[in-house]
Design a protein around this motif. Structure first.
Motif: not given
Length: 179
Positions: A77-95
């Motif tokens: 975000h600070a560099e003017g680029r699209v950031g990408r992140w994966r949600r942690w699924d607490w039920d399956t204990e995986a991204y």
């Protein structure tokens, strides 16, 4: 201070800095971070919100979630680029699914561990949320109940480690205590 008053003040100061400011909100569990973030986004829907609760990879993941926020969200975000992140699924204990953060929209990142020396330089407004320990525990357990209670002490130790390692209060431009 109420969440409404704090959100109004924080948004005004952040939006005065730049069109797409970055707000960081740190504090211990139950201090009101999510309440503040929710109110700010309700009042200013242009803000994107990323909650570290979605980035922590499990109950021992405070530091990993903080690193993910810095590398995948704040830095792009600070560099003017699209950031990408994966949600942690607490039920399956995986991204799970991937999310994008647009660099041309304001951003609020909230969660225990987000405010460090490295992240603070990327934040236009850095907030430390403060609350009495008993109040925090009551709020957190009312919100997350049986899911969080067995992990309260385990998580609190990680928060203590974050406080000792990063002194987030030092990097805060404001301290907010919700009533």
């Amino acid at each position: 201070m109420t969440a409404t008053a704090a959100a109004a003040s924080i948004a005004a100061s952040a939006l005065a800095v730049r069109a797409a400011p970055r707000i960081l909100v740190d504090g211990r569990s139950g201090s009101g971070k999510t309440t503040l973030a929710t109110e700010l986004v309700r009042r200013h829907p242009e803000f994107q919100i990323v909650a570290l609760d979605d980035l922590y990879p499990g109950w021992d993941g405070l530091f990993a979630g903080s690193d993910r926020a810095l590398e995948d969200v704040l830095t792009p975000h600070a560099e003017g680029r699209v950031g990408r992140w994966r949600r942690w699924d607490w039920d399956t204990e995986a991204y799970a699914e991937e999310h994008a953060v647009q660099p041309d929209r304001p951003l609020l990142v909230e969660g225990s561990g987000v405010l460090t020396a490295r992240s603070a330089v990327l934040g236009d407004v850095c907030i430390w949320m403060d609350a009495d320990a008993d109040q925090r525990r009551m709020r957190a357990l009312a919100r997350d109940g049986a899911t969080f209670e067995p992990h309260w002490e385990r998580w609190a130790r990680q928060e203590e480690e974050h406080l000792a390692a990063h002194d987030p209060l030092r990097w805060a431009s404001a301290v907010v205590s919700l009533r």
